[in-house]
Design a protein around this motif. Structure first.
Motif, PDB file in Angstrom:
ATOM      1  N   PHE A  83      -4.573  -7.116  32.704  1.00  0.00           N
ATOM      2  CA  PHE A  83      -5.092  -7.535  31.432  1.00  0.00           C
ATOM      3  C   PHE A  83      -5.488  -8.831  31.321  1.00  0.00           C
ATOM      4  N   LYS A  84      -6.618  -9.350  31.141  1.00  0.00           N
ATOM      5  CA  LYS A  84      -6.755 -10.670  30.452  1.00  0.00           C
ATOM      6  C   LYS A  84      -6.035 -11.279  29.658  1.00  0.00           C
ATOM      7  N   THR A  85      -6.266 -10.245  28.644  1.00  0.00           N
ATOM      8  CA  THR A  85      -5.560 -10.599  27.308  1.00  0.00           C
ATOM      9  C   THR A  85      -3.914 -10.743  27.436  1.00  0.00           C
ATOM     10  N   LEU A  86      -3.534 -12.007  26.927  1.00  0.00           N
ATOM     11  CA  LEU A  86      -1.987 -12.108  26.946  1.00  0.00           C
ATOM     12  C   LEU A  86      -1.608 -12.110  25.429  1.00  0.00           C
ATOM     13  N   TYR A 143      -4.121  -8.910  19.915  1.00  0.00           N
ATOM     14  CA  TYR A 143      -4.330  -7.626  19.963  1.00  0.00           C
ATOM     15  C   TYR A 143      -5.611  -6.947  19.408  1.00  0.00           C
ATOM     16  N   MET A 144      -6.340  -7.795  18.578  1.00  0.00           N
ATOM     17  CA  MET A 144      -7.799  -7.299  18.454  1.00  0.00           C
ATOM     18  C   MET A 144      -8.657  -7.690  19.635  1.00  0.00           C
ATOM     19  N   ALA A 145      -8.383  -8.790  20.334  1.00  0.00           N
ATOM     20  CA  ALA A 145      -9.126  -9.004  21.739  1.00  0.00           C
ATOM     21  C   ALA A 145      -8.679  -8.023  22.736  1.00  0.00           C
ATOM     22  N   PHE A 146      -7.354  -7.407  22.918  1.00  0.00           N
ATOM     23  CA  PHE A 146      -7.142  -6.317  23.645  1.00  0.00           C
ATOM     24  C   PHE A 146      -7.946  -5.386  23.357  1.00  0.00           C
ATOM     25  N   ALA A 147      -7.990  -4.733  22.178  1.00  0.00           N
ATOM     26  CA  ALA A 147      -8.952  -3.664  21.899  1.00  0.00           C
ATOM     27  C   ALA A 147     -10.209  -3.680  22.320  1.00  0.00           C
ATOM     28  N   THR A 159       2.563  -2.411  20.845  1.00  0.00           N
ATOM     29  CA  THR A 159       1.514  -2.544  21.658  1.00  0.00           C
ATOM     30  C   THR A 159       0.547  -1.150  21.279  1.00  0.00           C
ATOM     31  N   ALA A 160       1.338   0.145  21.029  1.00  0.00           N
ATOM     32  CA  ALA A 160       0.539   1.168  20.603  1.00  0.00           C
ATOM     33  C   ALA A 160       0.298   1.160  19.218  1.00  0.00           C
ATOM     34  N   VAL A 161       0.856   0.717  18.257  1.00  0.00           N
ATOM     35  CA  VAL A 161       0.665   0.690  17.061  1.00  0.00           C
ATOM     36  C   VAL A 161      -0.490  -0.350  16.758  1.00  0.00           C
ATOM     37  N   ASN A 162      -0.491  -1.495  17.391  1.00  0.00           N
ATOM     38  CA  ASN A 162      -1.584  -2.567  16.972  1.00  0.00           C
ATOM     39  C   ASN A 162      -2.882  -2.192  17.845  1.00  0.00           C
ATOM     40  N   LEU A 163      -2.676  -1.537  19.007  1.00  0.00           N
ATOM     41  CA  LEU A 163      -4.081  -1.286  19.859  1.00  0.00           C
ATOM     42  C   LEU A 163      -4.668  -0.154  18.889  1.00  0.00           C
ATOM     43  N   ALA A 164      -3.906   0.761  18.531  1.00  0.00           N
ATOM     44  CA  ALA A 164      -4.501   1.980  17.593  1.00  0.00           C
ATOM     45  C   ALA A 164      -5.139   1.477  16.362  1.00  0.00           C
ATOM     46  N   ASN A 208     -12.214  -1.275  15.080  1.00  0.00           N
ATOM     47  CA  ASN A 208     -13.458  -1.418  15.957  1.00  0.00           C
ATOM     48  C   ASN A 208     -14.378  -0.059  15.771  1.00  0.00           C
ATOM     49  N   GLY A 209     -14.019   1.042  14.918  1.00  0.00           N
ATOM     50  CA  GLY A 209     -15.018   1.861  14.593  1.00  0.00           C
ATOM     51  C   GLY A 209     -14.526   2.964  15.809  1.00  0.00           C
ATOM     52  N   GLN A 210     -13.736   3.043  16.624  1.00  0.00           N
ATOM     53  CA  GLN A 210     -13.254   3.835  17.463  1.00  0.00           C
ATOM     54  C   GLN A 210     -12.346   4.980  16.729  1.00  0.00           C
ATOM     55  N   ARG A 211     -12.559   6.203  17.179  1.00  0.00           N
ATOM     56  CA  ARG A 211     -11.807   7.267  16.700  1.00  0.00           C
ATOM     57  C   ARG A 211     -10.743   7.617  17.499  1.00  0.00           C
TER      58      ARG A 211
END
Ligand code: ADP
Ligand code: MG
Length: 259
Positions: free
Chosen positions: A208-211, A241-245, A18-23, A29-32
Motif C-alpha cells: 500500500f502507498k500509505t505508510l 489511517y484516514m489516508a489508508f481508508a 489497523t482493523a479498528v482505525n480503518l473501520a 467516509n460514509g461507507q457502511r
C-alpha cells in the motif's frame, strides 16, 4: 460488500489497530462498515468502546449458531460502524468447531445473509493460523497484512502467504492478498527504510502507498474506547489511517471500473 481479513500470525504487529482505525475511517467516509472481532482477546471490541464483559451475544455464539447475527451485532458507541464483538468465550470455539460440519465456513455463511447491509466488512484475526483465522480467510475476498519494517518481518510472511495459497486452492477461490500495510513506521531508522524498500521491490503494487507511522496517540486511544482516528484527528497516525481508508475505497472502485 467487500470482505477483508486483517491477518498476520505474529502478535503485536498492528492488526487490531489497523482493523479498528480503518473501520472508523471508512465509517467517517460514509461507507457502511462492519468490524468483526475474531480474536478471543477482544481488543478490537474494547478498542471501539464496546464492553466485552456485558455482551448479549458475541461472534462465538454466531459461529456455533447459538445466536443470530442480529443478536450479536452492536453499533460502535464511538464511531459510525457496527461491531460483531468477541470475548474470552471465543477461545473455546477452536475446539468446539472441530467436529462440526463446514466448520471453516461458519463466518462466511453468517455474513452471506447480510450482503446488502455493508460496503466493507473488516475481520480482525487472532495471532495464529488457527480455525478462527481460517474462518476469517474463508469468509474474505482479500487479505490486508499489517507489518513492521523489521529485519525478521519477511520471514514470518512466507508462512502466511503459503496458508493463503492453500486456502485459495482448496476452500476459497476468491481469496487474494490485497496488500501489505507498513505500520509503526519510523522514517528516521535506516533499517526501516531498507526493509520498506525491499518490500516494494519484492511485492510491487501489493504494498500500500500509505505508510502508518509509529504514533503514541494510536496506542493511547484504545484505553478510552475510541478509535485513534476519532480520538485525535490531527495526530500523524490518525491522518495515515484516514489516508489508508481513501486508498482502500479507491482500490475497490478501480475493481468496479474494470468489471
Ligand atoms: P496485533 O493486533 O497485531 O496484536 P495491535 O494492533 O494490538 O497488534 O498493536 C500492538 C501494540 O502496538 C498495541 O499496544 C498498539 O497500541 C500499538 N500500536 C499499534 N500500531 C501503532 C502505531 N502506529 N504507533 C504506535 N503504537 C502502535
Ligand atoms: Mg490484535
Amino acid at each position: 460488500m467487500h470482505i477483508f481479513a486483517i491477518a498476520n500470525q505474529k502478535g503485536g504487529v498492528g492488526k487490531t489497530t489497523t482493523a479498528v482505525n480503518l473501520a472508523a475511517a471508512l465509517g467517517a467516509n460514509g461507507q457502511r462498515t462492519l468490524l468483526v472481532d475474531l480474536d478471543p482477546q477482544g481488543n478490537a471490541t474494547t478498542g471501539c468502546g464496546v464492553d466485552k464483559r456485558n455482551l448479549q451475544a458475541s461472534v462465538y455464539q454466531v459461529l456455533l449458531r447459538l445466536a443470530s447475527f442480529e443478536d450479536a451485532r452492536v453499533p460502535s458507541p464511538s464511531g459510525q460502524f457496527d461491531v460483531l464483538p468477541a470475548n474470552r468465550d471465543l477461545a473455546g470455539a477452536e475446539v468446539e468447531l472441530v467436529d462440526l460440519e463446514a466448520r471453516e465456513m461458519r463466518l462466511k455463511t453468517a455474513l452471506a445473509a447480510h450482503q446488502a447491509d455493508y460496503d466493507f466488512v473488516l475481520i480482525d484475526c487472532p495471532p495464529s493460523l488457527s480455525m478462527l483465522t481460517l474462518n476469517g480467510l474463508c469468509a474474505a475476498h482479500g487479505v490486508i497484512i499489517p507489518m513492521q519494517c523489521e529485519y525478521y518481518a519477511l520471514e514470518g510472511l512466507s508462512d502466511l502467504v503459503n496458508t493463503i495459497k492453500k486456502v485459495h486452492a482448496n476452500l476459497n477461490r476468491d481469496l487474494k492478498i490485497i496488500g501489505l500495510l507498513r505500520v509503526m513506521f519510523e522514517p528516521g531508522r535506516t533499517l526501516a527504510q531498507q526493509v520498506s524498500a525491499q518490500l516494494e521491490e519484492h511485492f510491487g503494487d501489493k504494498v500500500f502507498k500509505t505508510l502508518v507511522p509509529r504514533n503514541v496517540r494510536l496506542a493511547e486511544a484504545p484505553s478510552y474506547g475510541v478509535p485513534g482516528v476519532l480520538f485525535d484527528k490531527a495526530a500523524k497516525g490518525s491522518q495515515a489511517y484516514m489516508a489508508f481508508a481513501v486508498e482502500m475505497i479507491d482500490r475497490v472502485n478501480s475493481w468496479k471500473d474494470k468489471s
